[in-house]
Motif scaffolding. Structure first.
Motif, short mmCIF file in Angstrom:
data_model
loop_
_atom_site.label_atom_id
_atom_site.label_comp_id
_atom_site.label_asym_id
_atom_site.label_seq_id
_atom_site.Cartn_x
_atom_site.Cartn_y
_atom_site.Cartn_z
N GLY A 158 1.66 -6.19 -3.76
CA GLY A 158 0.35 -5.96 -3.94
C GLY A 158 -0.78 -7.63 -3.27
N HIS A 159 0.24 -8.25 -2.70
CA HIS A 159 -0.93 -9.02 -1.86
C HIS A 159 -0.49 -8.83 -0.27
CE1 HIS A 159 -0.77 -10.99 -5.81
NE2 HIS A 159 -1.31 -10.92 -5.48
N TYR B 85 -5.57 -6.10 -6.76
CA TYR B 85 -4.43 -5.51 -7.70
C TYR B 85 -4.42 -5.97 -9.16
CZ TYR B 85 0.80 -4.90 -7.80
OH TYR B 85 2.02 -5.60 -8.44
N LEU B 86 -3.55 -4.85 -10.00
CA LEU B 86 -2.90 -4.83 -11.26
C LEU B 86 -4.78 -4.69 -11.76
CD1 LEU B 86 -0.25 -6.30 -11.49
CD2 LEU B 86 0.05 -4.15 -10.95
N ASN C 60 -3.62 -0.44 -7.16
CA ASN C 60 -1.27 0.00 -6.66
C ASN C 60 -1.65 -1.24 -5.47
OD1 ASN C 60 -1.99 1.23 -4.73
ND2 ASN C 60 -1.71 3.05 -5.91
N ALA C 61 -0.64 -1.42 -5.20
CA ALA C 61 0.25 -2.38 -4.35
C ALA C 61 -0.54 -2.16 -3.06
CB ALA C 61 1.36 -2.65 -3.86
N GLU C 62 -0.67 -0.80 -2.77
CA GLU C 62 -1.24 -0.01 -1.23
C GLU C 62 -2.66 -0.09 -1.11
OE1 GLU C 62 1.44 1.59 -3.34
OE2 GLU C 62 2.91 -0.02 -2.30
N GLY C 63 -3.17 -0.61 -2.04
CA GLY C 63 -4.73 -0.50 -2.44
C GLY C 63 -5.28 0.89 -2.50
N CYS D 143 -8.98 -3.13 -4.40
CA CYS D 143 -8.96 -1.46 -3.65
C CYS D 143 -10.72 -1.05 -3.97
CB CYS D 143 -8.58 -0.86 -4.69
SG CYS D 143 -6.34 -0.74 -5.41
N SER D 144 -11.89 -1.90 -4.07
CA SER D 144 -12.53 -2.19 -3.92
C SER D 144 -13.47 -0.71 -5.24
CB SER D 144 -13.56 -1.45 -2.31
OG SER D 144 -12.94 0.00 -2.11
#
Length: 669
Positions: A320-321, A374-375, A398-401, A354-355
């Motif tokens: 997530g980073h 993230y999260l 999520n971790a993929e944005g 994720c904006s």
């Protein structure tokens, strides 16, 4: 030198204000006349005060001194109001000790006699003096150690081995030490092992060449003053060149500290009192090493507790980073331990953002400016009271944005929508009829639409774009723009909500005959799409579609602007209750009846010409609620000639049989 200063300071006092003198009432000692008055004021120079001693007082006695009175003020504050006779002994005991000003202040004497006296009074007389103030006797002079008074002022000075601070009041020790290029040694608080002095700020500087670091070891007793709650009063702060400063005052400090810095500043602070012993520590150097992590939210390969200078590691961001500062989408890089104990390069791992997603009309975030990394979670709401979310509006970054729903789908795949609230109206009572029926109130049947000109008929709003009607009402008008009216109960209203059609879609199995009554009313259903969004409000709202599992039965309501007498259309929207019957209980008058139809009728209540396309809905009007909204069960389709005939019932298109076609048609168009 001291004598010279005193003489200089006396000159302005002597030259501007007499050091002593008399003040007395007019005519003293012979006596004062009626209406005598006197105002006297004297002020003391800086560092001095003025004192008044009354030696004689003989004034007319009166209640609260309302006739003749002597008033004494100190800096505009009334000290005494005097009258009558007082002996010197009485004046000395109860008045004179209080007749003095503040340093640099003033005394004012006011005497006023009235128009007459029963006997002659001699008045008053006093002696004033201007005296030097001994500021050293004032506990608030703020001298922390010694004080020297002189005429007109005072001066603070310090005991041996102390220096006077720039504030000219505080005494402190000169205790700063520079240990640059010293690789080992001992530091201690001033006067160790005796209690350390007050008001101290000692700075000890340690510095060596690059590649080395300092290790500090505390020796003997560590004893600094602190409050009962553990808060530091006196403190020792260890501040490395790189890294976080630490402050200590408790007794349970670590015995040894590795600074990981080639330069360290140690700051010792004390307040104005205390008897604690202080500290003693030794320092020495050792080779510099690096520790992990290189940056937060990351891991290192290989993973060790310490790394010698020159060591290389692979830094990989946690889930997530990402490495936002790199142009590529890499989430790892190589870092090297430098001689100063720092890693280079140092690229932070930042959380995926994720904006804010693009939102549909009437939809907004539940919170203002929520975090979108993230999260973190966001949720949605509808901004218009006539709309509601179609599904759960909470999503997680999520971790993929991507924003992910609770079911694990992306926002774009499982996006909630603000759909119109259906099947609700204003609170009303039940009852009424169509053929000979009861007029509706505004907002009572807000989904009812009217096509006022030929062909006259009704329709029901089922969303903010779509309406449903009978196919035979719009048969032959598919390519024509029709104007439908809503939000009204008066067919001649001058301010209706006007809707223009964009598409008219007749069910494909309906047997078209073109602008006339068909011989077969099977599949008598059509959808109307309006050219723009219908402005929903209190008086125009959609009705709900039926559930697939709810078989039409029991009581329902019909409504429309059709005939209420045999030959006249109703100007107003009428409604009435009907009962749904099994098809085998209804006379078809020779026309074919299918399972796509509902038969319904009531006592002198019936749909009639001009009501075609309008709704048959349930529950009965007046009994709807948020848990049981109004649903369109049928569409006014056909019936025998002669409305309101008790021997015959009306037939309605069974909407339940067309739910899949309705949904598919609306989604495709």
């Amino acid at each position: 030198m001291i004598v010279f200063c005193v003489i200089v300071l006396l000159f302005p006092v002597c030259g501007s204000v007499p050091l002593a003198g008399w003040v007395q009432s007019p005519g003293h000692p012979r006596g004062y006349d009626p209406y005598s008055n006197l105002t006297w004021k004297k002020c003391a120079p800086t560092g001095h005060k003025i004192t008044l001693t009354l030696l004689h007082l003989d004034l007319e006695e009166s209640f609260e001194c309302e006739d003749d009175a002597l008033k004494v003020f100190a800096d505009k504050v009334l000290l005494f109001t005097l009258c009558g006779r007082k002996s010197v002994k009485e004046l000395q005991a109860s008045v004179n000790p209080f007749l003095q000003s503040l340093p640099g202040g003033c005394l004012t004497v006011s005497f006023l006699a009235d128009y007459s006296n029963t006997e002659r009074h001699t008045g008053f007389r006093g002696f004033y003096t201007i005296q030097d103030v001994d500021e050293c006797m004032d506990p608030e002079n703020e001298c922390t150690q010694l004080c020297n008074n002189y005429i007109g002022g005072y001066r603070c000075f310090c005991r041996p081995n102390y220096i006077l601070d720039n504030d000219n009041h505080t005494c402190k020790v000169s205790c700063s030490e520079d240990h640059t290029n010293s690789k080992e040694g001992v530091l201690m608080s001033p006067d160790w092992p005796r209690p350390y002095p007050e008001n101290s700020v000692c700075s000890y500087t340690l510095a060596v060449e690059e590649g080395l670091q300092f290790e500090l070891t505390f020796l003997d007793v560590f004893d600094l003053e602190k409050k009962e709650n553990g808060e530091c009063i006196d403190s020792l702060t260890i501040k490395p060149l790189n890294g976080k400063a630490e402050t200590f005052c408790k007794r349970d400090i670590p015995s040894s500290l590795l600074t990981r810095s080639q330069r360290v500043e140690i700051i010792f602070r004390t307040d104005h009192k205390g008897t604690n012993r202080g500290f003693r520590l030794s320092y020495k150097t050792r080779g510099m090493k690096c520790t992990g992590p290189v940056t937060t939210k990351s891991s290192m390969i290989p993973q060790e507790s310490e790394y010698p200078t020159g060591s290389k590691v692979t830094v990989k961001c946690d889930k997530g980073h990402v490495l936002k500062s790199l142009e590529s989408a890499e989430d790892k890089y190589e870092a090297t331990c430098q001689k100063n104990g720092q890693w280079s390069p140092l690229i932070p791992c930042e959380p995926v953002d994720c904006s804010i997603p693009d939102l549909s009309e009437f939809m907004d975030l539940s919170e203002d400016d929520p975090p979108t990394t993230y999260l973190n979670k966001i949720s949605f709401k509808c901004t218009n009271e006539y709309y509601q979310l179609t599904k759960n509006g909470t999503f997680t970054c999520n971790a993929e944005g991507n924003w992910e729903s609770e079911s694990g789908q992306k926002f774009t795949e499982d996006m909630p929508k603000c759909e119109p609230v259906c099947g609700m109206n204003k609170d009303t009572s039940s009852g009424g009829r169509i053929f000979g029926g009861r007029p509706a109130e505004i907002g009572q049947i807000p989904w009812q639409l009217l096509h006022r000109i030929s062909p006259r008929g009704g329709a029901s709003l089922i969303s903010d774009y779509w309406a449903i009607t009978a196919a035979h009402v719009v048969d032959g008008y598919e390519t024509t723009t029709m104007s439908w009216l809503g939000g009204m109960i008066d067919g001649k209203s001058q301010n209706p909500v006007t809707m223009e059609t964009e598409k008219i879609i007749i069910h494909p199995n309906y047997q078209k005959v073109g602008r006339g009554s068909p011989s077969n009313y099977n599949h008598d259903i059509a959808l109307i799409k309006m050219s723009k969004r219908v402005p929903l409000g209190r008086n125009i709202r959609p009705v709900c579609l039926p559930k697939k599992t709810d078989e039409p039965k029991g009581d329902a309501t019909i409504s429309g602007f059709g005939r209420f007498l045999e030959e006249k259309n109703s100007r107003y929207l009428l409604y009435g209750p009907v009962q749904i019957y099994p098809l085998n209980k209804c006379d078809s008058v020779g026309l074919p009846v299918t399972n796509n139809m509902i038969c319904a009728g009531g006592d002198e209540v019936d749909s009639c010409q001009g009501d075609s396309g309008g709704p048959l809905f349930s529950p009965v009007l007046g009994y709807g609620s948020p848990d049981n909204p109004y649903r369109i069960t049928g569409i006014v389709s056909w019936g025998p000639r002669g409305c309101g005939n008790k021997s015959y019932k009306g037939f309605y298109t069974k909407v339940q049989n067309y739910l899949d076609w309705i949904k598919e048609t609306m989604e495709k168009n």
